[in-house]
Design an enzyme around this catalytic site. Sequence first.
Site, short mmCIF file in Angstrom:
data_model
loop_
_atom_site.label_atom_id
_atom_site.label_comp_id
_atom_site.label_asym_id
_atom_site.label_seq_id
_atom_site.Cartn_x
_atom_site.Cartn_y
_atom_site.Cartn_z
N VAL A 91 0.84 -0.89 -0.03
CA VAL A 91 -0.23 0.20 -0.30
C VAL A 91 0.43 1.27 0.00
CG1 VAL A 91 -1.79 1.13 1.04
CG2 VAL A 91 -1.76 -1.20 0.99
N CYS A 92 1.64 1.33 0.78
CA CYS A 92 2.60 2.46 1.17
C CYS A 92 3.34 2.74 -0.67
CB CYS A 92 4.03 2.03 1.63
SG CYS A 92 3.51 2.33 3.43
N THR A 93 3.88 2.00 -1.52
CA THR A 93 4.74 1.45 -2.35
C THR A 93 3.61 2.73 -3.31
OG1 THR A 93 5.42 -0.04 -2.14
CG2 THR A 93 5.69 0.77 -5.09
#
Length: 211
Positions: free
Chosen positions: A44-46
Site C-alpha cells: 500500500v505504501c508503495t
Amino acid sequence: MALQLGDIAPDFTAPTTEGDISFHDWLGDSWGVLFSHPKDYTPVCTTELGFTAKLKPEFDKRGVKAIGLSVDSVADHEGWSKDIQDTQGVAVNFPMIADADRKVADLYGMIHPNASDTLTVRSVFIIDPSKKIRLTLTYPASTGRNFNEILRVIDSLQLTDKHKVATPVNWQQGDDVIIVPAISDGEAKGMFPDGWDEQKPYLRVVKQPKA
Ligand code: BEZ
C-alpha cells in the site's frame, strides 16, 4: 497529549533521503505535508508514495512541500525508492525521513501501541507557513490514503486564509463556497460586492473567489 489543530508542529532534526534536515528550516515559508507510513517494501505504501510523487506539480502550485516518514533506514528508503519507480512509473521526488529511533514518531504520536508497538500508523499533518498544524489524519495500515483529498483540504485552507470563505460538503475546485460566520454582513459587502445567496442568515453562499 496528542497534537491538536492550531498547535505548532514540533521541530526536529532527522536524517532523510535528501540529507539531514532541521524540519522548520526545511519548511521555510512553505506549507508542509508530513506523512508517515508503516514500513518500507510494503504494497500500500508503495502506491501512496508513487502517487504523492506524481502530485508534485500540484503541491508546487500551492507552495507545499511533502515529506514522508517511517522507522526504516535511509538505505532502505533508497532501495525501496527504486521499486517505487519501477512499479509506479515515477521517481520519489521528496525527502523520506529515516526515523529509526522513533524520535519524530513519538513527537507526533505516530505510533499507536494498540495497532503496533513498533510501526508508525498512516498519519498526515498539514502544516501552514506559520508552522501551525491545520489538519491531522490517521488511517489504519491496510487502507491507503486519498492524497487528492489532502490537496482538496489544502485548497480549502488556503481559500479560507485568503478570502474568509469556508467550503461546503464535498466541495471541489470551482464550486460555490460559504462566507465564514465570523464575517458580518457589513464586512461581507466590501469583500463580495457581487452579493451572495443568503439561504439562512448563517448560510451565505457565494461564488468561489479567484485565487
Ligand atoms: C502496506 O503498506 O501495504 C501495509 C503495511 C502494513 C500492513 C498492511 C499493509
